[in-house]
Design an enzyme around this catalytic site. Structure first.
Site, PDB file in Angstrom:
ATOM      1  N   CYS A 162       0.789  -1.226   0.000  1.00 34.35           N
ATOM      2  CA  CYS A 162       0.000   0.000   0.000  1.00 34.35           C
ATOM      3  C   CYS A 162       0.825   1.283   0.000  1.00 34.35           C
ATOM      4  O   CYS A 162       0.302   2.353  -0.311  1.00 34.35           O
ATOM      5  CB  CYS A 162      -0.955  -0.013   1.185  1.00 34.35           C
ATOM      6  N   HIS A 189      -3.966   6.582   0.838  1.00 30.60           N
ATOM      7  CA  HIS A 189      -4.255   5.208   0.440  1.00 30.60           C
ATOM      8  C   HIS A 189      -5.669   4.874   0.879  1.00 30.60           C
ATOM      9  O   HIS A 189      -6.054   5.115   2.032  1.00 30.60           O
ATOM     10  CB  HIS A 189      -3.241   4.257   1.089  1.00 30.60           C
ATOM     11  N   ASN A 198     -10.236  -1.256  -1.874  1.00 26.39           N
ATOM     12  CA  ASN A 198      -8.827  -1.057  -1.563  1.00 26.39           C
ATOM     13  C   ASN A 198      -8.000  -1.782  -2.617  1.00 26.39           C
ATOM     14  O   ASN A 198      -7.929  -3.015  -2.619  1.00 26.39           O
ATOM     15  CB  ASN A 198      -8.537  -1.603  -0.164  1.00 26.39           C
TER      16      ASN A 198
END
Length: 322
Positions: free
Chosen positions: A113, A246, A276
């Site tokens: 990430c 993020h 995500n």
């Protein structure tokens, strides 16, 4: 000093949609409304069984490179944790698929990430040191191939996707940097895949599974990540027009926004419809915010990625795209 900028972004999501109906059907005991309230994610995107991160990456790059000459790309950085093979490097395979020049520098970065921030720093460094002129930064992962469909902490969060970003010498208002980075490998167990590699002796028949300590990851964001971003903001002392974090979950972004004192209207969010997407989440959010008019040419943006490692990175970005 030569300054760099983002010239273009394109992305590709997994081919299949997964959402509350499918989650509930497979797991009747799940409280779907409670899960969605915390994650803020109403749908995720899943690659087909035969579709890999490399395939998604090729499609994303194809959209971007159709606009210009592939011969101009002299470096390819591929951020991925779900490669087609242990070796060779997936970037080499992508170079061949895209028919990029054999003189191009191509390599993988094994980060999650935080990967886009690290990749952006590498790309801008290559340009500013005059080693390369046009860097293609690709972030691609298919985490769903590692997810147990009965694991509500991961299935209801992660999407498969790829994003391609072209970084070049700045010609207008665009800029990249400064940067801040951090690593804490002592907490690696918060997000890990243990099977299928050397530590597990490559056990035949073992199915690699993503294991996430949701509470541990959240505590990481509430302490380490918040403090890191706050310190970076204090040192930078610039007016930020928009914050692109993020896209971990609604709970995480809500916490960051509140604890950093950021106005909600300056926070970019797209996780409700995208999920995500690991290292691709920031460039996808940038692209959609630009299309929606939330990010405009001349804006100063703060980007922050954090997760697997544990690893984190923050940077400023001058947005130059019209």
């Amino acid at each position: 000093m030569l300054q760099s900028e983002i010239a273009a972004i394109e992305f590709r999501l997994g081919s299949s949609r997964d959402g509350p109906d499918e989650w509930q059907s497979d797991n009747p005991d799940w409280d779907i409304s409670s899960i969605v309230q915390k994650t803020g994610i109403w749908q995720t995107w899943v690659a087909r069984p035969e579709e890999t991160a490399l395939d998604l990456a090729e499609d994303a790059c194809g959209k971007l490179l159709d606009r210009g000459a592939r011969a101009d790309v002299d470096a390819l950085i591929l951020v991925t944790q779900t490669p087609d093979y242990h070796l060779p490097t997936s970037a080499c395979l992508l170079q061949s698929r895209l028919n990029l020049p054999q003189s191009a520098m191509c390599f993988d970065v094994n980060l999650g990430c935080s990967g886009f921030i690290y990749g952006l720093a590498l790309a801008s460094s290559l340009l500013e040191s005059h080693l390369r002129r046009n860097v293609l930064l690709v972030c691609a992962d298919t985490y769903n191939k590692l997810i147990d469909p009965r694991d509500r902490t991961t299935r209801t969060v992660f999407s498969d996707a790829a994003a391609a970003t072209l970084i070049r010498p700045a010609v207008g208002l665009g800029s990249v940097g400064p940067f801040s980075f951090g690593t804490d490998g002592s907490r690696f167990e918060s997000l890990a895949v243990y099977d299928g590699a050397a530590r597990s002796s490559y056990e035949p028949g073992s199915k690699p599974r993503l294991r996430m300590d949701g509470a541990g990851v959240f505590m990481f964001t509430t302490s380490t990540v918040v403090n890191s971003i706050r310190e970076f903001m204090q040192q930078s002392s610039v007016e930020v027009d928009a914050f692109v974090f993020h896209q971990a979950s609604k709970l995480v972004i809500d916490h960051l926004t509140k604890n950093l004192g950021i106005p909600e209207e300056r926070t970019v969010r797209n996780l409700d419809r995208v999920g995500n997407t690991v290292s691709a989440s920031i460039p996808i959010a940038l692209k959609q915010a630009h299309l929606d008019g939330q990010v405009r040419s001349g804006d100063t943006l703060l980007l922050a990625g954090f997760g697997v490692g544990l690893s984190w990175g923050t940077c400023l970005l001058g947005w130059g795209m019209e």
